[in-house]
Design a protein around this motif. Structure first.
Motif, PDB file in Angstrom:
ATOM      1  N   GLY A 158     -15.791 -12.018  22.242  1.00  0.00           N
ATOM      2  CA  GLY A 158     -15.781 -11.678  20.820  1.00  0.00           C
ATOM      3  C   GLY A 158     -14.948 -10.445  20.491  1.00  0.00           C
ATOM      4  O   GLY A 158     -14.667 -10.204  19.315  1.00  0.00           O
ATOM      5  N   THR A 159     -14.541  -9.671  21.480  1.00  0.00           N
ATOM      6  CA  THR A 159     -13.751  -8.466  21.193  1.00  0.00           C
ATOM      7  C   THR A 159     -12.364  -8.832  20.669  1.00  0.00           C
ATOM      8  O   THR A 159     -11.981  -8.438  19.561  1.00  0.00           O
ATOM      9  N   VAL A 160     -11.639  -9.624  21.438  1.00  0.00           N
ATOM     10  CA  VAL A 160     -10.300 -10.051  21.017  1.00  0.00           C
ATOM     11  C   VAL A 160     -10.419 -10.922  19.763  1.00  0.00           C
ATOM     12  O   VAL A 160      -9.596 -10.815  18.838  1.00  0.00           O
ATOM     13  N   GLN A 161     -11.473 -11.742  19.722  1.00  0.00           N
ATOM     14  CA  GLN A 161     -11.691 -12.605  18.558  1.00  0.00           C
ATOM     15  C   GLN A 161     -11.879 -11.762  17.298  1.00  0.00           C
ATOM     16  O   GLN A 161     -11.444 -12.146  16.209  1.00  0.00           O
ATOM     17  N   GLY A 162     -12.531 -10.598  17.445  1.00  0.00           N
ATOM     18  CA  GLY A 162     -12.725  -9.706  16.311  1.00  0.00           C
ATOM     19  C   GLY A 162     -11.403  -9.132  15.818  1.00  0.00           C
ATOM     20  O   GLY A 162     -11.133  -9.097  14.609  1.00  0.00           O
ATOM     21  N   LEU A 163     -10.558  -8.716  16.736  1.00  0.00           N
ATOM     22  CA  LEU A 163      -9.245  -8.173  16.354  1.00  0.00           C
ATOM     23  C   LEU A 163      -8.411  -9.240  15.648  1.00  0.00           C
ATOM     24  O   LEU A 163      -7.752  -8.963  14.647  1.00  0.00           O
ATOM     25  N   LEU A 164      -8.439 -10.463  16.177  1.00  0.00           N
ATOM     26  CA  LEU A 164      -7.651 -11.539  15.571  1.00  0.00           C
ATOM     27  C   LEU A 164      -8.191 -11.889  14.192  1.00  0.00           C
ATOM     28  O   LEU A 164      -7.422 -12.176  13.269  1.00  0.00           O
ATOM     29  N   THR A 165      -9.510 -11.832  14.046  1.00  0.00           N
ATOM     30  CA  THR A 165     -10.116 -12.102  12.737  1.00  0.00           C
ATOM     31  C   THR A 165      -9.670 -11.043  11.733  1.00  0.00           C
ATOM     32  O   THR A 165      -9.268 -11.356  10.613  1.00  0.00           O
ATOM     33  N   LEU A 166      -9.703  -9.773  12.167  1.00  0.00           N
ATOM     34  CA  LEU A 166      -9.243  -8.685  11.295  1.00  0.00           C
ATOM     35  C   LEU A 166      -7.784  -8.864  10.898  1.00  0.00           C
ATOM     36  O   LEU A 166      -7.406  -8.594   9.766  1.00  0.00           O
ATOM     37  N   ALA A 167      -6.994  -9.317  11.863  1.00  0.00           N
ATOM     38  CA  ALA A 167      -5.566  -9.491  11.597  1.00  0.00           C
ATOM     39  C   ALA A 167      -5.282 -10.765  10.797  1.00  0.00           C
ATOM     40  O   ALA A 167      -4.144 -11.002  10.393  1.00  0.00           O
ATOM     41  N   GLY A 168      -6.304 -11.597  10.591  1.00  0.00           N
ATOM     42  CA  GLY A 168      -6.138 -12.805   9.790  1.00  0.00           C
ATOM     43  C   GLY A 168      -5.358 -13.910  10.494  1.00  0.00           C
ATOM     44  O   GLY A 168      -4.724 -14.732   9.840  1.00  0.00           O
ATOM     45  N   ILE A 169      -5.414 -13.944  11.828  1.00  0.00           N
ATOM     46  CA  ILE A 169      -4.669 -14.952  12.581  1.00  0.00           C
ATOM     47  C   ILE A 169      -5.637 -15.992  13.152  1.00  0.00           C
ATOM     48  O   ILE A 169      -6.579 -15.636  13.857  1.00  0.00           O
ATOM     49  N   PRO A 170      -5.413 -17.278  12.854  1.00  0.00           N
ATOM     50  CA  PRO A 170      -6.279 -18.319  13.425  1.00  0.00           C
ATOM     51  C   PRO A 170      -6.168 -18.312  14.947  1.00  0.00           C
ATOM     52  O   PRO A 170      -5.112 -17.981  15.505  1.00  0.00           O
ATOM     53  N   PHE A 171      -7.249 -18.677  15.623  1.00  0.00           N
ATOM     54  CA  PHE A 171      -7.192 -18.713  17.089  1.00  0.00           C
ATOM     55  C   PHE A 171      -8.038 -19.846  17.631  1.00  0.00           C
ATOM     56  O   PHE A 171      -8.963 -20.332  16.967  1.00  0.00           O
ATOM     57  N   VAL A 172      -7.708 -20.250  18.851  1.00  0.00           N
ATOM     58  CA  VAL A 172      -8.422 -21.330  19.526  1.00  0.00           C
ATOM     59  C   VAL A 172      -9.776 -20.817  20.004  1.00  0.00           C
ATOM     60  O   VAL A 172      -9.876 -19.717  20.552  1.00  0.00           O
ATOM     61  N   GLY A 173     -10.805 -21.620  19.810  1.00  0.00           N
ATOM     62  CA  GLY A 173     -12.115 -21.319  20.383  1.00  0.00           C
ATOM     63  C   GLY A 173     -13.063 -20.648  19.414  1.00  0.00           C
ATOM     64  O   GLY A 173     -12.784 -20.520  18.214  1.00  0.00           O
TER      65      GLY A 173
END
Ligand code: ATP
Ligand code: MG
Ligand code: MG
Ligand code: MG
Length: 339
Positions: free
Chosen positions: A95-110
């Motif tokens: 969830g750490t990297v997922q949190g950064l990607l969410t903040l950056a507004g970038i969709p991600f796998v998983g």
């Protein structure tokens, strides 16, 4: 227009090398007529490596030093359509990297922050799944400070479960730091090892006897599907790191030679767990099966399972008719899907 994909691999956890292996396969398999893929290796020190170092890491299977903080570089991923964070363990699957990607507004796998964080922690997973009525082994939690200040209370808790028991870092994978403890004399060493890797440690009762080990893949967002069930067989005491990654130590059987009714229950339980944990995209759900009693116990949920061409998760979907390239393509589509 081709989709621009950023593939993250390596990472800070004990599963760094495993992640690089998985990434090499995914990189080769994402269809080039649909995707422009940029791989980035993250070093064990948690640094975002430049292209030449990344290429070298993917080739040699071990990343060098140097690079920038991941925190500083995630924002630069803004131009990508989606990120494939093919990272296992803490600082990647949790969830750490997922949190950064969410903040950056970038969709991600998983899975997102919630599903990743809860599924990574074996204690949290057990608590959530218990409340969803999913059968599991008996377990206890211990935290590092307690082990340092009141070791006896931790030892007592372990003894309640009886021997043999399993001692595991709560947030890891690939069996790193896991011990099967045969008796009280082995307990302290197992706890020292687990606490050297995590602040939280789970003590787990052993199943009534050596269980059969079944795994199933789940694919989808809010209406997920389950793959056929697979079985792992091996001669060692348990499915430890060596058994997992040494050629020829374990064999994979797909579909698992089990009654249809048992396979049906495995798939149902896996889908319930996936939903209860708010997973998304993919997960590999692992079970213990006690043949005599017909009992199924859910062991754990891996939100970013091993992903080489010979890993269980892609093999399970291949058996369902979804080839490796189609599977990774589907995962990117799911990342881009409105939820
Ligand atoms: P993965 O690489 O799948 O993420 P992991 O590091 O999260 O694995 P577990 O799956 O929890 O570790 O445990 C590793 C192995 O240890 C299991 O596959 C099984 O062989 C054995 N094992 C773990 N817990 C138990 C238990 N409670 N009873 C019996 N065997 C167990
Ligand atoms: Mg795991
Ligand atoms: Mg794992
Ligand atoms: Mg496992």
């Amino acid at each position: 227009m081709k989709k621009r994909i950023l593939l993250l691999a390596g990472g800070q956890s004990g599963e760094h090398e495993v992640s690089l292996m998985s990434a090499r396969s995914v990189l080769a398999a994402l269809p080039r007529d649909q995707f422009d893929v940029t791989p980035v290796a993250i070093s064990k020190q948690g640094r975002w490596l430049p292209p030449t170092d990344t290429r070298q890491a993917l080739e040699s299977g071990a990343a060098g030093t140097g690079g920038d903080l991941v925190l500083h570089r995630v924002a630069s991923a803004e131009g990508y359509d989606a990120v494939f964070p093919l990272l296992h363990g803490p600082m990647g699957e949790d969830g750490t990297v997922q949190g950064l990607l969410t903040l950056a507004g970038i969709p991600f796998v998983g899975s997102g922050v919630l599903g990743s964080a809860v599924s990574m922690d074996k204690v949290m997973t057990k608590q959530v799944l218990a409340s969803a009525g999913i059968p599991q082994v008996e377990w206890r939690l211990a935290v590092r400070r307690e082990w340092q200040s009141d070791a006896d209370s931790v030892r007592r808790r372990a003894t309640e479960l009886g021997f043999p028991l399993f001692v595991k870092p709560a947030n890891l994978g690939s069996s790193v730091g896991i011990s099967k403890v045969q008796g009280a004399q082995e307990l302290d060493a197992a706890l020292d090892l687990a606490f050297s890797l995590d602040r939280r440690v789970i003590l787990e009762a052993m199943t009534a006897h050596k269980p059969r080990e079944l795994e199933v893949g789940v694919l989808g967002n809010d209406s997920p599907i389950a793959s056929p069930v697979g079985e792992l067989r091996f001669a060692s005491e348990f499915y430890d790191y060596e058994t997992k990654y040494t050629e020829g130590r374990a064999s994979v059987h797909i579909p698992a030679p089990i009654p249809e009714e048992v396979a049906g229950r495995v798939r149902e339980l896996a889908l319930s767990a996936f939903k209860a944990l708010d997973c998304a995209g993919l997960a590999r759900v692992d079970f213990f099966y006690l043949e005599e009693s017909g009992e199924l116990l859910l062991n754990e949920v891996n939100t970013m399972p091993g992903f080489t061409q010979t890993s269980m998760y892609p093999k399970l979907f291949e058996a369902a008719g979804l080839g490796y390239s189609e599977l990774v393509t589907r995962l990117v589509e799911l990342a881009l899907e409105e939820r």
